[in-house]
Design a protein around this motif. Structure first.
Motif, short mmCIF file in Angstrom:
data_model
loop_
_atom_site.label_atom_id
_atom_site.label_comp_id
_atom_site.label_asym_id
_atom_site.label_seq_id
_atom_site.Cartn_x
_atom_site.Cartn_y
_atom_site.Cartn_z
N THR A 254 -45.77 105.73 -36.47
CA THR A 254 -44.74 106.29 -37.07
C THR A 254 -44.71 107.54 -37.44
O THR A 254 -46.07 107.54 -38.42
CB THR A 254 -44.26 105.23 -38.49
OG1 THR A 254 -44.22 104.07 -38.40
CG2 THR A 254 -43.19 105.92 -39.53
N ARG A 255 -44.16 108.20 -37.44
CA ARG A 255 -44.27 109.49 -37.61
C ARG A 255 -43.83 110.55 -38.97
O ARG A 255 -42.44 110.25 -38.70
CB ARG A 255 -44.70 110.93 -36.35
CG ARG A 255 -45.64 110.13 -35.49
CD ARG A 255 -45.66 111.17 -34.11
NE ARG A 255 -46.09 110.06 -32.84
CZ ARG A 255 -47.93 110.60 -32.97
NH1 ARG A 255 -48.67 110.95 -33.56
NH2 ARG A 255 -48.04 110.12 -31.82
N LYS A 256 -43.72 111.68 -39.30
CA LYS A 256 -43.42 112.64 -40.44
C LYS A 256 -42.33 113.36 -38.93
O LYS A 256 -42.16 113.37 -38.27
CB LYS A 256 -44.11 113.38 -40.98
CG LYS A 256 -45.05 113.43 -42.26
CD LYS A 256 -46.11 114.05 -42.94
CE LYS A 256 -47.25 113.49 -43.33
NZ LYS A 256 -47.31 114.48 -43.95
N THR A 257 -41.35 113.62 -40.24
CA THR A 257 -40.72 114.14 -39.32
C THR A 257 -39.50 115.40 -40.42
O THR A 257 -39.45 115.12 -41.11
CB THR A 257 -38.76 113.17 -38.55
OG1 THR A 257 -38.53 114.53 -38.11
CG2 THR A 257 -38.39 113.00 -39.46
N GLU A 272 -37.00 110.42 -43.11
CA GLU A 272 -38.32 110.88 -43.88
C GLU A 272 -39.33 110.55 -42.78
O GLU A 272 -40.34 111.76 -42.11
CB GLU A 272 -38.49 110.07 -44.76
CG GLU A 272 -37.77 110.74 -46.20
CD GLU A 272 -38.72 109.62 -46.99
OE1 GLU A 272 -39.41 108.79 -47.32
OE2 GLU A 272 -37.79 110.81 -48.57
N ASN A 273 -38.39 110.06 -42.14
CA ASN A 273 -39.62 110.00 -40.06
C ASN A 273 -39.12 108.89 -39.37
O ASN A 273 -37.55 109.18 -38.96
CB ASN A 273 -41.42 108.70 -41.23
CG ASN A 273 -40.89 107.14 -41.52
OD1 ASN A 273 -39.87 106.81 -40.88
ND2 ASN A 273 -40.93 107.08 -42.39
#
Length: 326
Positions: A254-257, A272-273
């Protein structure tokens, strides 16, 4: 030992014996039977004669009534006996120069582990099988470009009365301490532990918090009192949250976007991710482990799960248990 020419390449075939025919020993026999291009099974030995004879019949291999007779006919050996016998059998194999793969733990005590290490040539291997799990291989690739902040590990199992000579740290948590030594290559600065015994005279449930000199943290829970199986590793890095499931062989990142939807007018959509589902190859860890064993024998390379590495893992396990109640 003999040569095998495959695709124009010379591959050595080693005569191998298996000592110990419990669950893990049987698994070694099963996998080695399918590796005839690398190993030739000479036979098996177990002090439990009935168990050994049944295994010999099941897999059509020879049973030896005497361990020395088996060792005299092989150049390689897998030791999958109870942990309390590892020192005696391991030293015997090392003394006569046999290529050795000994199941974890290396020994029950650090003193015994030290004695084995002092006798080693450096080429012997210890069976820390999770190192050869394809999940670990994929995590190695992912983490090579990530800065680890913390790791949270859960290894939970129901009680198994067959395990009688080790606590849960040496039985189960040792896998994850070995994985941590691979993922976090820093010195340990502090260990805090707590544990309980429920069904045995040793600890059946242990929780541990490890702090590293770099500031990284690792939390480990090992249980053999949980009526379900769980094998998960959760990793927080500076840019991602990674969850690996060793039972189902899945990895999710899971990563930020900074994604925004530009349609020319105001929208309520917000993301948000993002999540990545990592493909994990289907390969049996024990097969990969024995392939690595063959490669190290052939090239005289130091195994990635060497005796010195396993001794350090054993020392950490012992420290985990020693810190309980302090």
């Amino acid at each position: 030992m003999r040569n095998n020419i495959l695709g124009g390449k010379q591959i050595m075939i080693y005569n191998i014996g298996i000592i110990g025919t419990g669950i893990m020993g049987k698994n070694h026999v099963r996998v080695l039977k399918n590796m005839s291009d690398k190993f030739n099974i000479i036979g098996i030995f177990d002090e439990n004669v009935e168990n050994a004879k049944n295994t010999a019949v099941t897999y059509n291999v020879k049973y030896f009534e005497n361990i020395d007779e088996l060792l005299s006919q092989v150049d390689s050996v897998v030791v999958a006996t109870p942990s309390s016998t590892h020192k005696e059998i391991g030293l015997k194999c090392i003394s006569i120069g046999i290529n050795l793969l000994i199941e974890k733990p290396l020994a029950l005590t650090v003193e015994d582990g030290d004695e084995i290490n002092e006798a080693t040539s450096g080429k012997e291997m210890v069976g820390h099988i999770e190192r050869f799990n394809p999940v670990t291989s994929e995590l190695d690739k992912i983490l090579s470009s990530e800065e680890i902040l913390s790791i949270d590990v859960h290894r939970l199992s129901p009680f198994d009365a067959r395990i009688f000579d080790t606590d849960v740290a040496l039985d189960l948590m040792i896998h994850d301490i070995d994985l941590l030594s691979n993922f976090i290559r820093d010195d340990i600065s502090d260990i805090k532990s707590q544990g309980i015994n429920v069904y045995s005279n040793t600890f059946d449930y242990v929780q541990t918090l490890i702090k590293y000199s770099s500031g990284k943290l690792a939390s480990l829970t090992a249980s053999r009192i949980t009526e379900d199986k769980k094998r998960t590793v959760e990793i927080n890095t500076k840019s991602a949250y990674i969850v690996a499931d060793y039972l189902n062989r899945t990895i999710t990142i899971t990563r930020k976007t900074k994604f925004s939807l530009d349609v020319g007018y105001a929208t309520k959509y917000k993301q948000e991710n993002i999540q990545e589902k990592v493909f994990v190859p289907m390969k049996e860890p024990l097969f990969a482990e024995l392939e690595h064993f063959h490669e190290c024998i052939s090239t005289r390379a130091v195994p990635k799960t060497s005796i010195i590495n396993s001794l350090n893992v054993l020392k950490t396990c012992k420290e985990v248990v020693d810190k309980i109640g302090r």
